[in-house]
Design an enzyme around this catalytic site. Structure first.
Site, PDB file in Angstrom:
ATOM      1  N   LYS A  14      56.899  20.898  91.166  1.00  0.00           N
ATOM      2  CA  LYS A  14      58.073  21.495  90.506  1.00  0.00           C
ATOM      3  C   LYS A  14      58.571  22.720  91.278  1.00  0.00           C
ATOM      4  O   LYS A  14      59.764  22.978  91.333  1.00  0.00           O
ATOM      5  CB  LYS A  14      57.749  21.839  89.045  1.00  0.00           C
ATOM      6  CG  LYS A  14      57.405  20.620  88.168  1.00  0.00           C
ATOM      7  CD  LYS A  14      58.567  19.646  88.012  1.00  0.00           C
ATOM      8  CE  LYS A  14      58.266  18.555  86.984  1.00  0.00           C
ATOM      9  NZ  LYS A  14      59.364  17.596  86.798  1.00  0.00           N
ATOM     10  N   TYR A  27      51.020  19.408  89.908  1.00  0.00           N
ATOM     11  CA  TYR A  27      52.224  19.294  89.075  1.00  0.00           C
ATOM     12  C   TYR A  27      53.107  20.517  89.320  1.00  0.00           C
ATOM     13  O   TYR A  27      54.299  20.399  89.595  1.00  0.00           O
ATOM     14  CB  TYR A  27      51.831  19.189  87.602  1.00  0.00           C
ATOM     15  CG  TYR A  27      53.009  19.143  86.653  1.00  0.00           C
ATOM     16  CD1 TYR A  27      53.760  17.975  86.516  1.00  0.00           C
ATOM     17  CD2 TYR A  27      53.389  20.260  85.911  1.00  0.00           C
ATOM     18  CE1 TYR A  27      54.848  17.932  85.649  1.00  0.00           C
ATOM     19  CE2 TYR A  27      54.472  20.216  85.054  1.00  0.00           C
ATOM     20  CZ  TYR A  27      55.188  19.053  84.918  1.00  0.00           C
ATOM     21  OH  TYR A  27      56.278  19.010  84.076  1.00  0.00           O
ATOM     22  N   SER A  48      62.691   5.783  79.285  1.00  0.00           N
ATOM     23  CA  SER A  48      61.958   4.938  78.332  1.00  0.00           C
ATOM     24  C   SER A  48      61.272   5.751  77.252  1.00  0.00           C
ATOM     25  O   SER A  48      60.884   5.205  76.229  1.00  0.00           O
ATOM     26  CB  SER A  48      60.919   4.096  79.085  1.00  0.00           C
ATOM     27  OG  SER A  48      59.997   4.948  79.741  1.00  0.00           O
ATOM     28  N   SER A  66      63.014  20.213  86.019  1.00  0.00           N
ATOM     29  CA  SER A  66      61.867  20.903  86.592  1.00  0.00           C
ATOM     30  C   SER A  66      60.918  21.258  85.452  1.00  0.00           C
ATOM     31  O   SER A  66      60.688  20.430  84.552  1.00  0.00           O
ATOM     32  CB  SER A  66      62.385  22.132  87.348  1.00  0.00           C
ATOM     33  OG  SER A  66      61.339  22.897  87.866  1.00  0.00           O
TER      34      SER A  66
HETATM   35  N1  LIG Z   1      57.078  17.310  77.935  1.00  0.00           N
HETATM   36  C1  LIG Z   1      56.998  18.528  78.456  1.00  0.00           C
HETATM   37  O1  LIG Z   1      56.343  19.443  77.884  1.00  0.00           O
HETATM   38  C2  LIG Z   1      57.734  18.842  79.741  1.00  0.00           C
HETATM   39  C3  LIG Z   1      57.870  20.192  80.082  1.00  0.00           C
HETATM   40  C4  LIG Z   1      58.533  20.514  81.265  1.00  0.00           C
HETATM   41  C5  LIG Z   1      59.045  19.513  82.069  1.00  0.00           C
HETATM   42  N2  LIG Z   1      58.898  18.205  81.707  1.00  0.00           N
HETATM   43  C6  LIG Z   1      59.443  17.197  82.609  1.00  0.00           C
HETATM   44  O2  LIG Z   1      60.288  16.334  81.898  1.00  0.00           O
HETATM   45  C7  LIG Z   1      60.323  15.064  82.545  1.00  0.00           C
HETATM   46  C8  LIG Z   1      60.132  13.972  81.512  1.00  0.00           C
HETATM   47  O3  LIG Z   1      58.859  14.140  80.911  1.00  0.00           O
HETATM   48  P1  LIG Z   1      58.536  13.706  79.404  1.00  0.00           P
HETATM   49  O4  LIG Z   1      57.862  14.850  78.773  1.00  0.00           O
HETATM   50  O5  LIG Z   1      59.710  13.107  78.751  1.00  0.00           O
HETATM   51  O6  LIG Z   1      57.389  12.612  79.694  1.00  0.00           O
HETATM   52  P2  LIG Z   1      57.252  11.054  79.317  1.00  0.00           P
HETATM   53  O7  LIG Z   1      57.594  10.837  77.889  1.00  0.00           O
HETATM   54  O8  LIG Z   1      55.898  10.667  79.807  1.00  0.00           O
HETATM   55  O9  LIG Z   1      58.388  10.350  80.181  1.00  0.00           O
HETATM   56  C9  LIG Z   1      58.277  10.209  81.570  1.00  0.00           C
HETATM   57  C10 LIG Z   1      59.346   9.247  82.046  1.00  0.00           C
HETATM   58  O10 LIG Z   1      59.252   9.181  83.482  1.00  0.00           O
HETATM   59  C11 LIG Z   1      59.235   7.823  83.860  1.00  0.00           C
HETATM   60  N3  LIG Z   1      58.468   7.647  85.101  1.00  0.00           N
HETATM   61  C12 LIG Z   1      57.210   8.050  85.382  1.00  0.00           C
HETATM   62  N4  LIG Z   1      56.881   7.694  86.629  1.00  0.00           N
HETATM   63  C13 LIG Z   1      57.956   7.057  87.152  1.00  0.00           C
HETATM   64  C14 LIG Z   1      58.250   6.455  88.402  1.00  0.00           C
HETATM   65  N5  LIG Z   1      57.358   6.383  89.413  1.00  0.00           N
HETATM   66  N6  LIG Z   1      59.479   5.901  88.599  1.00  0.00           N
HETATM   67  C15 LIG Z   1      60.388   5.931  87.605  1.00  0.00           C
HETATM   68  N7  LIG Z   1      60.176   6.465  86.388  1.00  0.00           N
HETATM   69  C16 LIG Z   1      58.966   7.021  86.183  1.00  0.00           C
HETATM   70  C17 LIG Z   1      58.632   7.059  82.691  1.00  0.00           C
HETATM   71  O11 LIG Z   1      59.188   5.756  82.689  1.00  0.00           O
HETATM   72  P3  LIG Z   1      58.353   4.373  82.801  1.00  0.00           P
HETATM   73  O12 LIG Z   1      56.903   4.691  82.570  1.00  0.00           O
HETATM   74  O13 LIG Z   1      58.960   3.518  81.713  1.00  0.00           O
HETATM   75  O14 LIG Z   1      58.671   3.887  84.168  1.00  0.00           O
HETATM   76  C18 LIG Z   1      59.156   7.849  81.491  1.00  0.00           C
HETATM   77  O15 LIG Z   1      60.390   7.336  81.067  1.00  0.00           O
HETATM   78  C19 LIG Z   1      59.244  15.102  83.627  1.00  0.00           C
HETATM   79  O16 LIG Z   1      59.849  15.344  84.890  1.00  0.00           O
HETATM   80  C20 LIG Z   1      58.392  16.287  83.221  1.00  0.00           C
HETATM   81  O17 LIG Z   1      57.749  16.899  84.319  1.00  0.00           O
HETATM   82  C21 LIG Z   1      58.252  17.854  80.551  1.00  0.00           C
END
Ligand SMILES: NC(=O)c1ccc[n+]([C@@H]2O[C@H](COP(=O)([O-])OP(=O)(O)OC[C@H]3O[C@@H](n4cnc5c(N)ncnc54)[C@H](OP(=O)(O)O)[C@@H]3O)[C@@H](O)[C@H]2O)c1
Length: 271
Positions: free
Chosen positions: A149, A145, A15, A131
């Site tokens: 990971k 967090y 999303s 991750s």
């Molecule tokens: N952004 C960064 O700097 C970064 C860096 C390293 C790793 N990551 C990893 O990348 C991944 C995506 O993060 P993002 O940065 O894109 O964050 P984001 O924009 O907040 O997106 C998180 C997504 O996870 C979904 N979600 C959260 N809890 C959930 C649950 N219980 N069941 C199903 N879906 C769930 C949300 O969907 P709904 O709320 O619509 O359900 C949303 O689509 C995560 O695993 C994060 O740890 C991010």
């Protein structure tokens, strides 16, 4: 895994942020993409959105069953759904810690367990676990967090060994900071208030973490990396993606003395 045909791909957490960028790019490249959200709204053109809460067994089973009923197979899964919990470890309730693991770690395990029977039957499949560099180095005030990971890294390594003989590949993708709504969606531990002995250090470190996220790489960069993995015959154990200045953390941790590496982290986070 065959590389020259359109693939059926499930992207959890599509999303917003990284998941959405992946779903959009993969569908634009001709793959059949199923994105997921706990509250699926109208998906952007090109991919279908399914309801999925990775913390619920029945929800995971239902979403995977829908894809298999409609497509007969699932070629790849991007285990991306997750969130960041922030706060001092001492002040994190076990309930808050459990929920972080239930989403970032057990959520991935649930999805893997749901898709593996079909992948084994087809003797083919790719699982990409999203991750973090927080799974390479323990970050201050993001302890749960990071722990979730780190656990995901172990799961990925073990699962690779167990499923390789069925023709299934598993890999870990470790992004550095990426500019997404993860910053606004961050959950802060409830107990940590103005009287906390960690208040000043927590505020300083979190300020730096959030500033770096807002200056992070675009989500499309991670999506392009996912696309290249989908097109490879063989994938490695793990890949880092993001700004070079952050990706060198992996090498720094491997080659620097531990105390020196820790010293660098402390000064980076103003501790
Ligand atoms: N952004 C960064 O700097 C970064 C860096 C390293 C790793 N990551 C990893 O990348 C991944 C995506 O993060 P993002 O940065 O894109 O964050 P984001 O924009 O907040 O997106 C998180 C997504 O996870 C979904 N979600 C959260 N809890 C959930 C649950 N219980 N069941 C199903 N879906 C769930 C949300 O969907 P709904 O709320 O619509 O359900 C949303 O689509 C995560 O695993 C994060 O740890 C991010």
């Amino acid at each position: 895994m065959s590389t020259n045909r359109a693939k059926i791909v499930l992207v959890t957490g599509a999303s917003s942020g990284i998941g959405r960028a992946c779903a959009e790019l993969l569908s634009a490249q001709g793959h059949t993409v199923y994105g997921t959200s706990r509250k699926p709204a109208q998906a952007p053109a090109g991919f279908r959105m399914l309801e999925l809460d990775v913390t619920r067994d029945d929800s995971v089973q239902a979403a995977v069953a829908t894809v298999l009923a409609e497509q007969g197979r699932l070629d790849a899964v991007v285990n991306n759904a997750g969130y960041a919990l922030a706060g001092p470890l001492e002040e994190t309730s076990i309930e808050e810690a459990r929920h972080q693991f239930d989403t970032n770690f057990f959520g991935v395990l649930r999805v893997c367990q749901a898709v593996l029977p079909s992948m084994r039957t087809h003797r083919s499949g790719l699982i990409i676990n999203v991750s973090s560099l927080g799974g390479v180095a323990g970050l201050p005030f993001q302890g749960l967090y990071s722990a979730s990971k780190f656990a995901l890294e172990g799961l990925t390594e073990s699962l690779r060994l167990e499923v390789a003989s069925f023709g299934i590949q598993v890999t870990s993708l470790q992004p550095g900071d990426v500019y997404t709504p993860i910053t606004e969606n961050r959950v802060r531990v409830r107990q940590s208030g103005p009287d906390s002995p960690y208040r000043s250090a927590f505020a300083t470190a979190l300020g730096i973490i959030e500033k770096e996220e807002r200056a992070g790489a675009p989500a499309g960069l991670v999506a392009r990396h996912v696309l290249t993995l989908l097109e490879r015959k063989q994938v490695g154990v793990r890949y880092t993606v993001g700004r070079l200045s952050q990706r060198i953390i992996t090498a720094a941790k491997a080659f620097l003395p531990s105390r020196l590496f820790e010293h660098l982290l402390k000064s980076y986070y103003g501790l």
